[in-house]
Design a protein around this motif. Structure first.
Motif, mmCIF file in Angstrom:
data_model
loop_
_atom_site.group_PDB
_atom_site.id
_atom_site.type_symbol
_atom_site.label_atom_id
_atom_site.label_comp_id
_atom_site.label_asym_id
_atom_site.label_seq_id
_atom_site.Cartn_x
_atom_site.Cartn_y
_atom_site.Cartn_z
ATOM 1 N N LYS A 1 64.331 64.467 62.894
ATOM 2 C CA LYS A 1 64.933 63.201 62.476
ATOM 3 C C LYS A 1 66.194 62.945 63.294
ATOM 4 O O LYS A 1 67.069 63.813 63.401
ATOM 5 N N VAL A 2 66.276 61.767 63.842
ATOM 6 C CA VAL A 2 67.433 61.388 64.657
ATOM 7 C C VAL A 2 68.671 61.301 63.771
ATOM 8 O O VAL A 2 68.613 60.726 62.677
ATOM 9 N N PRO A 3 69.785 61.879 64.191
ATOM 10 C CA PRO A 3 71.020 61.766 63.401
ATOM 11 C C PRO A 3 71.353 60.302 63.084
ATOM 12 O O PRO A 3 71.319 59.454 63.965
ATOM 13 N N GLY A 4 71.627 60.034 61.834
ATOM 14 C CA GLY A 4 71.939 58.660 61.441
ATOM 15 C C GLY A 4 70.734 57.819 61.124
ATOM 16 O O GLY A 4 70.862 56.710 60.598
ATOM 17 N N LEU B 1 81.059 66.305 70.210
ATOM 18 C CA LEU B 1 79.995 65.334 69.953
ATOM 19 C C LEU B 1 78.628 65.992 69.808
ATOM 20 O O LEU B 1 77.723 65.425 69.197
ATOM 21 N N GLY B 2 78.470 67.180 70.392
ATOM 22 C CA GLY B 2 77.162 67.818 70.418
ATOM 23 C C GLY B 2 76.391 67.515 71.681
ATOM 24 O O GLY B 2 75.192 67.786 71.776
ATOM 25 N N GLY C 1 66.350 58.517 81.857
ATOM 26 C CA GLY C 1 66.160 59.122 80.542
ATOM 27 C C GLY C 1 67.439 59.232 79.738
ATOM 28 O O GLY C 1 67.421 59.738 78.611
ATOM 29 N N GLY C 2 68.540 58.771 80.293
ATOM 30 C CA GLY C 2 69.828 58.930 79.616
ATOM 31 C C GLY C 2 69.932 58.203 78.300
ATOM 32 O O GLY C 2 70.502 58.732 77.335
ATOM 33 N N VAL C 3 69.406 56.997 78.229
ATOM 34 C CA VAL C 3 69.444 56.252 76.971
ATOM 35 C C VAL C 3 68.565 56.935 75.935
ATOM 36 O O VAL C 3 68.983 57.194 74.800
ATOM 37 N N VAL C 4 67.343 57.233 76.319
ATOM 38 C CA VAL C 4 66.372 57.809 75.387
ATOM 39 C C VAL C 4 66.862 59.141 74.819
ATOM 40 O O VAL C 4 66.821 59.373 73.601
ATOM 41 N N ARG C 5 67.326 60.028 75.677
ATOM 42 C CA ARG C 5 67.722 61.360 75.202
ATOM 43 C C ARG C 5 69.033 61.317 74.417
ATOM 44 O O ARG C 5 69.168 62.028 73.414
ATOM 45 N N SER C 6 69.995 60.518 74.860
ATOM 46 C CA SER C 6 71.294 60.517 74.170
ATOM 47 C C SER C 6 71.194 59.934 72.768
ATOM 48 O O SER C 6 71.818 60.445 71.837
ATOM 49 N N VAL C 7 70.378 58.890 72.573
ATOM 50 C CA VAL C 7 70.278 58.332 71.216
ATOM 51 C C VAL C 7 69.511 59.268 70.290
ATOM 52 O O VAL C 7 69.788 59.333 69.090
ATOM 53 N N ARG C 8 68.571 60.009 70.848
ATOM 54 C CA ARG C 8 67.847 60.967 70.016
ATOM 55 C C ARG C 8 68.695 62.189 69.682
ATOM 56 O O ARG C 8 68.580 62.767 68.603
ATOM 57 N N LEU C 9 69.546 62.564 70.613
ATOM 58 C CA LEU C 9 70.384 63.741 70.406
ATOM 59 C C LEU C 9 71.570 63.447 69.491
ATOM 60 O O LEU C 9 71.866 64.217 68.563
ATOM 61 N N GLY D 1 72.265 60.299 67.893
ATOM 62 C CA GLY D 1 72.120 59.192 66.965
ATOM 63 C C GLY D 1 72.492 57.892 67.642
ATOM 64 O O GLY D 1 73.282 57.859 68.599
ATOM 65 N N LEU D 2 71.941 56.806 67.167
ATOM 66 C CA LEU D 2 72.097 55.513 67.813
ATOM 67 C C LEU D 2 73.562 55.092 67.902
ATOM 68 O O LEU D 2 74.074 54.771 68.984
ATOM 69 N N THR D 3 74.251 55.097 66.790
ATOM 70 C CA THR D 3 75.627 54.589 66.764
ATOM 71 C C THR D 3 76.550 55.425 67.642
ATOM 72 O O THR D 3 77.324 54.885 68.444
ATOM 73 N N THR D 4 76.482 56.741 67.517
ATOM 74 C CA THR D 4 77.356 57.610 68.308
ATOM 75 C C THR D 4 77.077 57.482 69.798
ATOM 76 O O THR D 4 78.003 57.379 70.611
ATOM 77 N N ALA D 5 75.802 57.481 70.165
ATOM 78 C CA ALA D 5 75.460 57.373 71.586
ATOM 79 C C ALA D 5 75.941 56.051 72.178
ATOM 80 O O ALA D 5 76.490 56.012 73.284
#
Length: 723
Positions: free
Chosen positions: A221-224, A184-185, A151-159, A161-165
């Motif tokens: 809404k996902v950041p970014g 980073l949050g 779940g690391g990819v899914v949760r980190s991009v939602r938390l 944002g795509l670019t930052t994650a």
């Protein structure tokens, strides 16, 4: 649940503290016991939901959670795809049930949370981390050919944002400290000690009777923005090209799988996203690249650092005062390495002024660390205070370790080692940083040859993690064990090889760069030579490497070998001589294969000396570079220069740039896939093809022919020889 890896404690307020504590290991991992325990724990939480007010997750270990069970993952094959998918789906479903319990869940992260550990923490609604510089958080999976599959990819991009994650966590496997994680949050709060950590986590739970993940909230809404949003739609197409540029065209599947999983997961609901992530994860797990990288960069590396090549029966040792002979960049780098870990250093050169220049180089190194926030000024000052520059050998009094780092000249090394031996402690370890000169010959210059060992550092010392220890004819087990311990003391990895001209790393590195020169002579365009190496996975092209080491050095080594009786006449040598005769000696002179000023570009006159043609297919060029190193390594095994497969694989990756995606130079042989089944037989067949087409230097030695049978491997050959 007496054998559970998770302890359950409930207080009067209904807060359940779940403590991760595998009784069978010093670290918590996602093994079968964890999966069973987490399943039982979630079942109980759901069954007792009316009395559970909230949950705090923490760990009883020094680390929070160490990640996936690599011993299990490395056994995965394409035939086990369904089994692996079922297991990772189960792990994800448990964490999904945890974050949708309907009660607040907080993670009290008391130590490192990497890989699966961070995935567990992200399944909580709130994260508090111990504010300790030793604590690191991140997803290092990409460095082992994997992606976070829990779940690391899914949760980190939602938390995040795509670019930052992607840039801060996923694509490069960064391990970040608590302050950066807070910025980073990734976490919500920090704590000064364990008591405050648990208190803050518990207080948050009591203050938030209901909680849900942000991505489960309506309208989140996902950041970014999502991939379809205007803010990302215009930049997203550049991601694959930038990734290819970053990887220099090397065929690493994990970064591309991470990018695909991240983008695709944001275009579906969260539960479907977990399925997308799981399928990409499984494809990587059952693939050869992750098997190679896990074997080398986890199991082989840990065996070496754990002392697999250290002689038994010798007490542990730590250097107290080190004398470094020669204050050039190499000697200064060695002095920096020891002073950084608290060891006093005497840095000796021909004069105090020359030694001061070496200390100034150390000052530059620590100054950069301070400016980048990686070292305090106080520590930098302490490092410099430990280094005493001198031109007087008498100042070596009290040194228990001597490391010689002067020019590659036997007579000079004899002189400085014998001089140091007189003044250092009577049982001091006498080490030489030579990269090619036989240690047995250097030991003839001192009265205690049993205490002489080769200690070959790599440049730049502050960045290169490897040290090659060379055992001379008279080197004692005690001296080797002390050298091994000293290398570990400064945080580097020691491989052990037997004495020979060029040892292992310099000898095999020479085959790489000379093969690149030979390709040029045969008509491959200069940049095609470089691209062949980069797209095979090497960090730099052979012509660039030759310029950086200077063209005169390989020639000097070949000439010395010839005087010692060697008859090898590699076609690449003539190329180097031609450039040196044209006054082009390498980067330090500003001109070699490339003009280096005002910026690096191919010397226009190169094509005049070596006209381009299409005589060498690109695939052959790539494999010639890989096979040149592999065949020479096999000869090192046959000649007993190498005694362990771990030393060969780690030495080739960390010392001389063999592509990690193949798991090291011997792993490359064992897993080579040709027309036949993967293994030594396929490698031998291809080596014979290359030998017939390009020269006998590719002809496989007897040890390979002996292993060119079903299930034959060099790993097995070395394991059998050492048992």
């Amino acid at each position: 649940m007496s054998e559970s890896t998770i302890r359950w404690e409930s207080d009067a307020d209904g807060v359940v503290t779940l403590t991760l504590d595998d009784p069978s290991s010093s670290a918590n991992t996602m093994n079968d016991a964890y999966v069973a325990s987490m399943g039982e724990t979630i079942d109980r939480l759901e069954a007792e939901s009316e009395s559970v007010r909230g949950v705090v997750l923490t760990s009883a270990k020094n680390t929070f959670f160490a990640g996936g069970n690599l011993g299990s993952l490395i056994q995965a094959t394409p035939e086990k795809t369904d089994e692996v998918l079922a297991q990772v789906t189960l792990v994800k479903s448990q964490l999904r049930r945890l974050e949708t319990l309907g009660v607040p869940v907080a993670s009290a992260i008391n130590g490192a949370a990497l890989g699966g550990g961070l995935e567990i923490a992200l399944a909580a609604h709130h994260r508090v981390v111990l504010d300790d510089p030793k604590v690191k958080l991140g997803f290092p999976e990409v460095t082992l050919g994997l992606l976070p599959g829990g779940g690391g990819v899914v949760r980190s991009v939602r938390l995040l944002g795509l670019t930052t994650a992607l840039l801060e966590l996923l694509l490069q496997g960064q391990q970040i400290r608590p302050g950066k994680a807070l910025e980073l949050g990734l976490v919500h709060d920090t704590a000064a000690d364990r008591d405050e950590l648990l208190a803050k986590a518990r207080a948050w739970v009591l203050a938030n009777e209901t909680a849900q993940q942000p991505w489960d909230a309506k309208g989140y809404k996902v950041p970014g923005g999502a991939p379809s949003s205007p803010s990302l739609a215009s930049t997203l197409p550049a991601f694959p090209a930038n990734l290819t540029k970053q990887l220099k065209g090397a065929p690493y599947p994990a970064p591309y799988a991470i990018l695909s999983a991240a983008v695709e997961s944001l275009q579906v609901d969260v539960d479907t996203a977990f399925t997308v992530e799981g399928r990409y994860f499984v494809d990587l797990v059952v693939g050869q690249v992750s098997t190679n990288m896990i074997q080398a960069l986890w199991f082989d590396l840990n065996r070496i650092n754990g002392g697999s090549s250290r002689p038994d029966g010798v007490d542990a040792y730590a250097a107290r005062k080190v004398g470094v002979l020669g204050a050039g960049m190499m000697g200064a780098g060695i002095a920096h390495a020891f002073a950084t870990v608290g060891v006093d250093v005497v840095l000796k050169d021909v004069s105090t002024e020359a030694a001061e220049k070496g200390k100034a180089h150390v000052a530059d190194l620590v100054g950069k660390q301070v400016s980048r926030g990686r070292m305090s000024q106080e520590k930098a000052d302490a490092v410099l205070a430990r280094i005493r520059p001198t031109g007087d050998a008498a100042d070596l009094a009290g040194c228990d370790v001597i490391v010689e780092a002067v020019f590659e000249d036997t007579a000079l090394k004899h002189r400085v080692l014998s001089e140091a031996e007189v003044h250092a402690l009577p049982d001091a370890l006498l080490a030489s940083n030579t990269s090619t000169l036989p240690i047995t010959g250097l030991a003839e210059g001192v009265s205690r040859p049993a205490d002489v060992v080769g200690m070959h550092f790599f440049s730049p010392v502050d960045k290169m993690p490897l040290v090659e220890l060379i055992v001379g004819r008279d080197t004692s087990d005690a001296a080797l064990a002390r050298a091994y311990d000293v290398v570990r003391q400064i945080g580097k990895t020691p491989i052990v090889v037997q004495d020979s001209r060029g040892f292992f790393t310099s000898r095999v590195f020479g085959t790489l760069v000379l093969e690149g020169a030979a390709l040029l002579a045969e008509g491959l365009a200069p940049m095609s030579v470089e691209r062949a190496a980069l797209q095979a996975g090497f960090p730099a092209g052979p012509l660039t490497l030759l310029d950086e080491v200077t063209l005169t050095l390989p020639l000097k080594i070949r000439d010395e070998a010839a005087r010692a009786g060697a008859t090898d006449d590699h076609p690449g040598v003539a190329v180097l001589r031609a450039l040196v005769e044209a006054g082009r000696t390498g980067k330090s002179a500003g001109k070699g294969f490339f003009d280096w000023e005002p910026e690096k570009r191919v010397w226009p006159g190169l094509t005049g000396l070596f006209p381009s043609s299409d005589a060498v297919p690109f695939r052959d060029a790539q494999e010639r570079l890989l096979f040149a190193m592999a065949v020479e390594t096999a000869r090192c095994v046959e000649e007993r220069v190498l005694n362990s497969v771990e030393d060969a694989n780690i030495g080739s990756i960390m010392g001389i740039g063999f592509p990690p995606l193949y798991g090291g130079v011997l792993q490359y042989v064992d897993q080579y896939r040709g027309a036949a089944e993967p293994g030594v037989a396929s490698f031998v067949a291809r080596a014979d093809e290359l030998a017939d087409a390009y020269g006998e230097r590719f002809r496989p030695p007897a040890i390979l022919l002996e292993r060119a049978v079903p299930a034959g491997s060099l790993r097995a050959a070395l394991a059998g020889a050492s048992s």
